[in-house]
Design a protein around this motif. Structure first.
Motif, mmCIF file in Angstrom:
data_model
loop_
_atom_site.group_PDB
_atom_site.id
_atom_site.type_symbol
_atom_site.label_atom_id
_atom_site.label_comp_id
_atom_site.label_asym_id
_atom_site.label_seq_id
_atom_site.Cartn_x
_atom_site.Cartn_y
_atom_site.Cartn_z
ATOM 1 N N PRO A 120 1.389 11.503 10.196
ATOM 2 C CA PRO A 120 1.276 12.807 10.875
ATOM 3 C C PRO A 120 1.217 12.678 12.396
ATOM 4 C CG PRO A 120 -0.304 12.661 9.066
ATOM 5 C CD PRO A 120 0.296 11.303 9.225
ATOM 6 N N ALA A 121 0.689 11.557 12.902
ATOM 7 C CA ALA A 121 0.624 11.362 14.352
ATOM 8 C C ALA A 121 2.021 11.227 14.950
ATOM 9 C CB ALA A 121 -0.213 10.132 14.681
ATOM 10 N N LEU A 122 2.985 10.825 14.112
ATOM 11 C CA LEU A 122 4.379 10.718 14.546
ATOM 12 C C LEU A 122 5.177 11.974 14.198
ATOM 13 C CD1 LEU A 122 5.048 7.056 13.357
ATOM 14 C CD2 LEU A 122 5.175 7.833 15.726
ATOM 15 N N ARG A 123 4.456 12.973 13.645
ATOM 16 C CA ARG A 123 5.098 14.203 13.160
ATOM 17 C C ARG A 123 6.169 13.881 12.115
ATOM 18 N NH1 ARG A 123 3.671 15.809 18.428
ATOM 19 N NH2 ARG A 123 2.666 17.860 18.455
ATOM 20 N N ARG A 124 5.829 12.938 11.240
ATOM 21 C CA ARG A 124 6.724 12.536 10.146
ATOM 22 C C ARG A 124 6.088 12.903 8.819
ATOM 23 N NH1 ARG A 124 10.387 7.628 10.966
ATOM 24 N NH2 ARG A 124 10.321 7.694 8.690
ATOM 25 N N ASP A 125 6.931 13.148 7.814
ATOM 26 C CA ASP A 125 6.401 13.365 6.468
ATOM 27 C C ASP A 125 6.737 12.201 5.538
ATOM 28 O OD1 ASP A 125 9.089 13.812 6.130
ATOM 29 O OD2 ASP A 125 8.902 15.951 5.659
ATOM 30 N N THR A 126 7.324 11.118 6.116
ATOM 31 C CA THR A 126 7.532 9.882 5.366
ATOM 32 C C THR A 126 6.977 8.719 6.185
ATOM 33 O OG1 THR A 126 9.729 9.536 6.340
ATOM 34 C CG2 THR A 126 9.637 10.726 4.236
ATOM 35 N N TYR A 127 6.682 7.615 5.496
ATOM 36 C CA TYR A 127 6.160 6.439 6.192
ATOM 37 C C TYR A 127 7.298 5.723 6.918
ATOM 38 C CZ TYR A 127 1.933 7.081 3.390
ATOM 39 O OH TYR A 127 0.804 7.602 2.817
ATOM 40 N N PRO A 128 7.094 5.343 8.207
ATOM 41 C CA PRO A 128 8.161 4.698 8.969
ATOM 42 C C PRO A 128 8.323 3.209 8.661
ATOM 43 C CG PRO A 128 6.230 4.979 10.349
ATOM 44 C CD PRO A 128 5.914 5.638 9.043
ATOM 45 N N ALA A 129 7.392 2.633 7.889
ATOM 46 C CA ALA A 129 7.447 1.199 7.584
ATOM 47 C C ALA A 129 6.681 0.956 6.286
ATOM 48 C CB ALA A 129 6.842 0.390 8.722
ATOM 49 N N THR A 130 6.834 -0.253 5.764
ATOM 50 C CA THR A 130 6.093 -0.674 4.570
ATOM 51 C C THR A 130 4.851 -1.441 5.004
ATOM 52 O OG1 THR A 130 8.113 -0.826 3.257
ATOM 53 C CG2 THR A 130 6.220 -2.088 2.463
ATOM 54 N N SER A 131 3.731 -1.190 4.342
ATOM 55 C CA SER A 131 2.479 -1.879 4.655
ATOM 56 C C SER A 131 2.080 -2.743 3.459
ATOM 57 C CB SER A 131 1.389 -0.848 4.956
ATOM 58 O OG SER A 131 0.208 -1.478 5.354
ATOM 59 N N ILE A 132 1.923 -4.052 3.701
ATOM 60 C CA ILE A 132 1.655 -5.016 2.631
ATOM 61 C C ILE A 132 0.371 -5.780 2.945
ATOM 62 C CG2 ILE A 132 2.515 -7.101 1.472
ATOM 63 C CD1 ILE A 132 5.359 -6.095 2.144
ATOM 64 N N ILE A 155 0.847 -1.194 0.000
ATOM 65 C CA ILE A 155 0.000 0.000 0.000
ATOM 66 C C ILE A 155 0.879 1.240 0.000
ATOM 67 C CG2 ILE A 155 -1.718 1.320 1.318
ATOM 68 C CD1 ILE A 155 -1.756 -2.355 1.783
ATOM 69 N N PHE A 156 1.948 1.204 0.798
ATOM 70 C CA PHE A 156 2.977 2.243 0.762
ATOM 71 C C PHE A 156 4.270 1.631 1.268
ATOM 72 C CE2 PHE A 156 0.391 2.930 4.631
ATOM 73 C CZ PHE A 156 1.338 2.644 5.610
ATOM 74 N N ARG A 157 5.382 2.334 1.020
ATOM 75 C CA ARG A 157 6.689 1.774 1.363
ATOM 76 C C ARG A 157 7.453 2.677 2.342
ATOM 77 N NH1 ARG A 157 7.945 -2.724 -1.105
ATOM 78 N NH2 ARG A 157 6.803 -3.323 -2.982
ATOM 79 N N GLU A 158 8.235 2.030 3.169
ATOM 80 C CA GLU A 158 9.062 2.720 4.156
ATOM 81 C C GLU A 158 9.910 3.796 3.483
ATOM 82 O OE1 GLU A 158 12.515 1.506 7.460
ATOM 83 O OE2 GLU A 158 11.453 -0.052 6.330
ATOM 84 N N GLY A 199 -9.765 -7.298 5.387
ATOM 85 C CA GLY A 199 -8.473 -7.919 5.110
ATOM 86 C C GLY A 199 -7.517 -7.774 6.282
ATOM 87 N N TYR A 200 -6.255 -8.052 6.022
ATOM 88 C CA TYR A 200 -5.197 -7.929 7.035
ATOM 89 C C TYR A 200 -3.936 -7.410 6.366
ATOM 90 C CZ TYR A 200 -8.102 -10.603 10.224
ATOM 91 O OH TYR A 200 -9.133 -11.012 11.018
ATOM 92 N N LEU A 201 -3.148 -6.636 7.132
ATOM 93 C CA LEU A 201 -1.912 -6.065 6.603
ATOM 94 C C LEU A 201 -0.724 -6.522 7.426
ATOM 95 C CD1 LEU A 201 -3.029 -2.333 6.164
ATOM 96 C CD2 LEU A 201 -3.287 -4.214 4.534
ATOM 97 N N ARG A 202 0.420 -6.690 6.753
ATOM 98 C CA ARG A 202 1.706 -6.882 7.432
ATOM 99 C C ARG A 202 2.452 -5.553 7.412
ATOM 100 N NH1 ARG A 202 1.727 -11.787 4.526
ATOM 101 N NH2 ARG A 202 2.897 -10.831 2.823
ATOM 102 N N VAL A 203 3.029 -5.182 8.536
ATOM 103 C CA VAL A 203 3.851 -3.981 8.614
ATOM 104 C C VAL A 203 5.303 -4.426 8.703
ATOM 105 C CG1 VAL A 203 4.369 -1.887 9.932
ATOM 106 C CG2 VAL A 203 2.000 -2.682 9.715
#
Length: 231
Positions: free
Chosen positions: A86-98, A41-44, A57-61
């Motif tokens: 945004p809850a982590l005050r980040r502008d990039t994803y901290p992990a990949t979601s599959i 869905i998105f990548r680290e 469904g279910y996701l792996r992080v």
């Protein structure tokens, strides 16, 4: 896309304090998308341009280690927010979601996050609660990997998946999404050979039944004992 019904969100914690009209506003601004099993869905490290809610469904992080290995740090169940950088005050994803199974998710532009937090009662509280729980789960997983024997790590990983998605079957409690031995090795920081050896031994002992992408825990109590959570 068919119009989504407000009842989809009414009972979910981030939205449970809202009026139907407010939920309608939220749904009108959402995009719904289906993801095939194995799709990212998105990548680290990529720009966090949207945040999401898993409907089905279910996701792996998955996170990368400094050495380049992939570690599955947690799974996400239906009804949960994810990609909430945004809850982590980040502008990039901290992990990949599959997608661990065929999944459906709603998403919104990240630019709407401040508005959701400000205007929708309970949204911020539940989002940060979810975040805190996940950080706790990740820390627990990493601590297990650093301190526990392999057998206990694998047993704990199976128990987490059972607790999150287990459904009763004639044979025992089955994990509701496809899971491979390679997935388990990435959850536990061990080798595929070791996972295969353990699952084969446990199957012979009547603790689990394992086929391709499908695991049933046939003796939950014995798996708890193997995990060290109960002596």
């Amino acid at each position: 896309m068919p119009k989504l019904d407000e009842s989809l969100l009414l009972d979910l914690p981030p939205f449970s304090l809202l009026e139907r009209s407010q939920i309608r506003e939220i749904l009108n601004r959402a995009v719904s998308k289906r993801y095939e099993e194995g799709t990212a869905i998105f990548r680290e490290g990529h720009d966090a341009d949207r945040f999401y809610l898993l409907l089905d469904g279910y996701l792996r992080v998955v996170r990368s280690t400094p050495g380049g290995d992939q570690v599955i740090v947690l799974h996400i169940s239906p009804g949960q927010l994810f990609g909430i950088a945004p809850a982590l005050r980040r502008d990039t994803y901290p992990a990949t979601s599959i997608a661990a199974a065929e999944s459906i998710a709603l998403s919104w532009p990240v630019s709407l996050w401040p508005e959701f937090v400000a205007n929708y009662p309970g949204f911020a509280t539940e989002s940060y609660k979810t975040l805190g729980e996940r950080l706790g789960q990740i820390q627990e997983t990493l601590t297990e990997m650093a301190t526990q024997a392999v057998e206990k790590r694998v047993a704990c990983a199976l128990l987490r998946m059972v607790n999150q998605s287990g459904r009763k079957s004639d044979a025992g409690i089955e994990i509701a999404f496809p899971v491979t031995r390679q997935n388990i090795s990435e959850m536990t920081g061990t080798t595929l050979h070791t996972v295969s050896r353990l699952l084969s031994a446990w199957q012979k002992d009547g603790v689990v039944s394992s086929t391709r992408k499908h695991i049933v825990v046939t003796d939950p109590h014995r798996l708890v004992v193997l995990s060290g959570l109960q002596s």
